[in-house]
Design a protein around this motif. Structure first.
Motif, PDB file in Angstrom:
ATOM      1  N   ILE A 303       0.840  -1.196   0.000  1.00 42.93           N
ATOM      2  CA  ILE A 303       0.000   0.000   0.000  1.00 42.93           C
ATOM      3  C   ILE A 303       0.875   1.246   0.000  1.00 42.93           C
ATOM      4  O   ILE A 303       0.674   2.169  -0.786  1.00 42.93           O
ATOM      5  CB  ILE A 303      -0.953   0.015   1.217  1.00 42.93           C
ATOM      6  CG1 ILE A 303      -1.991  -1.091   1.081  1.00 42.93           C
ATOM      7  CG2 ILE A 303      -1.639   1.374   1.332  1.00 42.93           C
ATOM      8  CD1 ILE A 303      -2.936  -1.187   2.249  1.00 42.93           C
ATOM      9  N   SER A 304       1.898   1.263   0.881  1.00 44.20           N
ATOM     10  CA  SER A 304       2.677   2.491   0.939  1.00 44.20           C
ATOM     11  C   SER A 304       3.531   2.700  -0.315  1.00 44.20           C
ATOM     12  O   SER A 304       3.904   3.828  -0.608  1.00 44.20           O
ATOM     13  CB  SER A 304       3.522   2.574   2.223  1.00 44.20           C
ATOM     14  OG  SER A 304       4.033   1.334   2.564  1.00 44.20           O
ATOM     15  N   THR A 305       3.823   1.623  -1.056  1.00 48.18           N
ATOM     16  CA  THR A 305       4.606   1.815  -2.286  1.00 48.18           C
ATOM     17  C   THR A 305       3.763   2.321  -3.457  1.00 48.18           C
ATOM     18  O   THR A 305       4.208   3.167  -4.217  1.00 48.18           O
ATOM     19  CB  THR A 305       5.287   0.490  -2.716  1.00 48.18           C
ATOM     20  OG1 THR A 305       5.947  -0.058  -1.587  1.00 48.18           O
ATOM     21  CG2 THR A 305       6.303   0.717  -3.810  1.00 48.18           C
ATOM     22  N   ILE A 306       2.549   1.786  -3.593  1.00 50.01           N
ATOM     23  CA  ILE A 306       1.814   2.149  -4.810  1.00 50.01           C
ATOM     24  C   ILE A 306       0.591   3.043  -4.627  1.00 50.01           C
ATOM     25  O   ILE A 306       0.199   3.729  -5.559  1.00 50.01           O
ATOM     26  CB  ILE A 306       1.402   0.883  -5.623  1.00 50.01           C
ATOM     27  CG1 ILE A 306       0.427   0.027  -4.838  1.00 50.01           C
ATOM     28  CG2 ILE A 306       2.608   0.070  -6.045  1.00 50.01           C
ATOM     29  CD1 ILE A 306      -0.123  -1.132  -5.674  1.00 50.01           C
ATOM     30  N   ALA A 307      -0.018   3.039  -3.431  1.00 48.97           N
ATOM     31  CA  ALA A 307      -1.257   3.796  -3.285  1.00 48.97           C
ATOM     32  C   ALA A 307      -1.006   5.299  -3.403  1.00 48.97           C
ATOM     33  O   ALA A 307      -0.033   5.822  -2.844  1.00 48.97           O
ATOM     34  CB  ALA A 307      -1.909   3.476  -1.942  1.00 48.97           C
ATOM     35  N   ASP A 308      -1.877   5.955  -4.147  1.00 48.30           N
ATOM     36  CA  ASP A 308      -1.839   7.412  -4.334  1.00 48.30           C
ATOM     37  C   ASP A 308      -0.545   7.926  -4.975  1.00 48.30           C
ATOM     38  O   ASP A 308      -0.170   9.087  -4.807  1.00 48.30           O
ATOM     39  CB  ASP A 308      -2.082   8.134  -2.995  1.00 48.30           C
ATOM     40  CG  ASP A 308      -3.475   7.830  -2.471  1.00 48.30           C
ATOM     41  OD1 ASP A 308      -4.378   7.578  -3.294  1.00 48.30           O
ATOM     42  OD2 ASP A 308      -3.656   7.826  -1.237  1.00 48.30           O
TER      43      ASP A 308
END
Lengths: 568, 94
Positions: A303-308
């Motif tokens: 999540i922290s690598t690709i989200a937003d």
């Protein structure tokens, strides 16, 4: 050197190791083929059971399933370990005491009937086929990613390799190979888990980092920010009824898995069966206690690598790019804003196959290429050790239990071997087909096999040991009811992906989904076999004596065997 | 042909052994059910309110605690059955 090159080298080294060990233990054991496993220490036997047991589903899929299911991922964590308690307490010691070589053998003899034997053999084949399809898919995913080929070609390569290993070694000769594979599996699972645990929580013990750090809290808060469900809250993805039913189906199914039960026949005595079970659960738990931590870490990192993030930047990341070519990771910029919207529901722009979670975890966390290669090697070891056990179980069900014991009692060793090999090849082809066109994640395909096991074999073996009054009529009626009901329900509920109907014919069975419906099949099996057996003649005297004998302490039977020089 | 007779070949000591075995299995399976399907599923909602280190108690049971209990159950079965085997052997030699 590229990740792909290192992976290929490591895969070749480990495959060479397995072949070598298989050869070495085979040569040593030719003089005592059937008792070969009886010289194996319980620790090694426990490791072999663990490798046989922990499939591509455990290694590749499970942490990913847990990552996406959150709390409800317990169905796999508890289901696959809790069933082991049933196996160790209720089945293994007695089946060892009974002393047969296959599960249909036990059922056929205990219920003095070739029909019972045939039905059990068919159930064995069904269960093993479903289970092996999950393995083929796992192997296919690994090859497609690291050889950069289409998943179909990946499955075909996997098929060739699995077939080669299964044809090479027999059931008894592969104990040491599987024990070796266990250590490859567990090292490959633990090393990246430890590295990521250190990176994210500062705690080098991933099993403790799940509770001893704030990782679950952090994950929960970013999930809520993105509009996903709370990670720690129960029953967000599955209803309580389904979690209960699926867990129970996996537990009973685990206990009824023919290829795992078979391992307990090859130990020295009943005591060794009990202690092999202890070692096996310890070895299995080492991975199962780590998987929920890996699931949480992987989800957080992903999540922290690709989200937003801007879509173009994300697609430039090396691992994203390579997984995209396998088709297992897809981005659809629905709202055209060029930003990756990762959430749940309609606005989600990321389609991610849960099976890639474990395999991609080290890359997402930027770990050394060596570790990435190690994970791929471990995934292959997991799939390979289980697939070869399954293929041999299936081919013995056909060649020993159906062909030799029923159709051709005069069949020579050579004829049986030929039938076994043909079965093996046919099974491989079917498995590859299902592996290419799967009805779900590898883990879900496997879960269906467990439902079938829970509904057919588990009740009948259990009653065979603990209910002296259970007769052949009851057992056959029960096993057929359980198997047919469960197959029918799975077919109806998953009709969309199995038969290509428009939408499912049946949504669920009173709220229970396809994975959990095996429990109803199991309950029907128990009820039908009880009613039928009580209205038909009791089993013959010699069968009742046999059951009494299985219940007697081992000390006695050892003396008895020595006295009567009965052969086994 | 009528109903075959009910065969009973175990002697008193063997029966004692079998009953002890059944009792032990039942006890362990009750714990198995209460911890796994109870703590992890049926009582998940109330236990979700109980904090346990960094997570909730039911989350920990469902994802790790139950597995630890399963190991202990299988281990205690092996240990207790070894003991029962010894007790039986002593009984027999009396």
């Amino acid at each position: 050197m590229s990740v792909e090159a290192i992976t290929i080298i490591m895969v070749l080294i480990t495959f060479g190791l397995y072949t070598g060990i298989g050869w070495w233990s085979r040569v040593k054991d030719t003089s005592s083929f059937y008792v070969a496993g009886q010289n194996v220490p319980t620790v090694a036997n426990g490791a072999a059971i663990a490798a046989d047991w922990m499939s591509a589903a455990s290694f590749i899929s499970m942490a990913g399933l847990v990552a996406f299911l959150g709390y409800d991922g317990t169905i796999y964590l508890m289901g696959w370990t809790g069933g082991y308690v049933l196996l160790a307490l209720l089945l293994a010691p007695y089946l060892r005491k009974f002393g047969k070589f296959t599960v249909p053998d036990f059922i056929g003899d205990r219920f003095y009937s070739s029909s019972a034997r045939t039905v059990a053999a068919i159930a064995t084949i069904f269960i093993s086929l479903t289970y092996i399809s999950g393995q083929m898919r796992g192997v296919g995913i690994v090859f497609s990613r690291y050889l950069q080929v289409d998943i179909i070609i990946g499955v075909l390569i996997g098929m060739a390799i699995v077939g080669f290993f299964a044809l090479l070694g027999g059931m008894k000769g592969i104990t040491w190979t599987q024990a070796t594979q266990y250590f490859v599996i567990i090292i490959a699972f633990l090393i990246p888990a430890i590295a990521i645990s250190l990176q994210l929580t500062g705690n080098p013990v991933p099993q403790l980092a799940l509770t001893g750090s704030d990782i679950v809290d952090r994950l929960t808060s970013i999930q809520i920010d993105l509009g996903m469900t709370e990670y720690m809250a129960p029953f967000t993805d599955l209803s309580m009824l389904n979690v209960f039913m699926i867990t129970l189906a996996l537990m009973a199914g685990t206990a009824g898995l023919p290829h795992v039960i078979v391992r307990f026949y090859t130990v020295k005595n009943v005591r060794a069966a009990r202690w092999s079970a202890v070692w096996a659960i310890i070895f299995i738990a080492l991975l199962y206690l780590t998987a929920p931590a890996v699931g949480a870490f992987a989800k957080y990192n992903l999540i922290s690598t690709i989200a937003d993030q801007p879509l173009e930047e994300v697609q430039d990341i090396d691992w994203v790019n390579k997984w995209e070519t396998t088709g297992l990771l897809q981005f659809n910029d629905l709202n055209g804003d060029g930003i990756v919207n990762f959430s749940e529901g309609d606005a989600n722009e990321v389609v991610i196959d849960g099976d890639i979670i474990v395999l991609s975890t080290p890359e997402v966390a930027n770990l050394a290429p060596f570790i990435i290669a190690l994970v791929a090697t471990g995934g292959l070891a997991a799939a390979l050790s289980t697939a070869s056990g399954l293929l041999i179980t299936m081919s013995s069900a056909v060649s020993h239990d159906i062909y030799y014991r029923i159709f051709n009692k005069e069949a020579s060793e050579k004829q049986r071997l030929r039938v076994g090999r043909i079965t093996l090849l046919v099974a491989l082809l079917i498995a590859a087909y299902v592996g290419i066109n799967p009805p779900g994640f590898a883990g879900e395909v496997v879960a269906l096999a467990f439902g079938l096991g829970a509904a057919s074999l588990f009740p009948v073996i259990l009653l065979g040991i603990f209910d002296k009054r259970m007769n052949k009529e009851g057992a056959i009626a029960g096993i057929l009811t359980g198997l047919i009901f469960t197959l029918l329900m799975i077919g109806l509920i998953l009709s969309e992906s199995i038969f290509g109907t428009e939408g499912a014919i049946l949504d669920s069975f009173f709220g229970i989904n396809a994975q959990g419906v095996g429990v109803i099949g199991m309950a029907l099996n128990f009820i039908v076999s009880f009613i039928v057996s009580r209205n038909t003649p009791a089993p013959p005297v010699e069968i009742q004596q046999l059951i009494e004998n299985v219940r007697a302490p081992e000390v006695d039977s050892e003396l008895e065997i020595a006295a009567t020089t009965e052969d086994n | 042909m009528g109903e075959p007779e009910r065969v009973q070949t175990l002697d008193d000591k063997q029966n004692w052994y079998w009953k002890k075995n059944i009792k032990l299995i039942s006890l362990l399976l009750v714990i198995w059910f209460l911890v796994g399907l109870g703590g992890g599923v049926l009582f998940a909602a109330p236990l979700n309110e109980v904090p346990f280190f960094g997570v909730t108690l039911s989350f920990w049971i469902a994802q790790q605690g139950a597995i630890l209990v399963f190991i202990l159950l299988i281990l205690s079965y092996a240990i207790r059955m070894d003991k029962l085997d010894r007790e039986y052997a002593e009984k027999k030699h009396q």
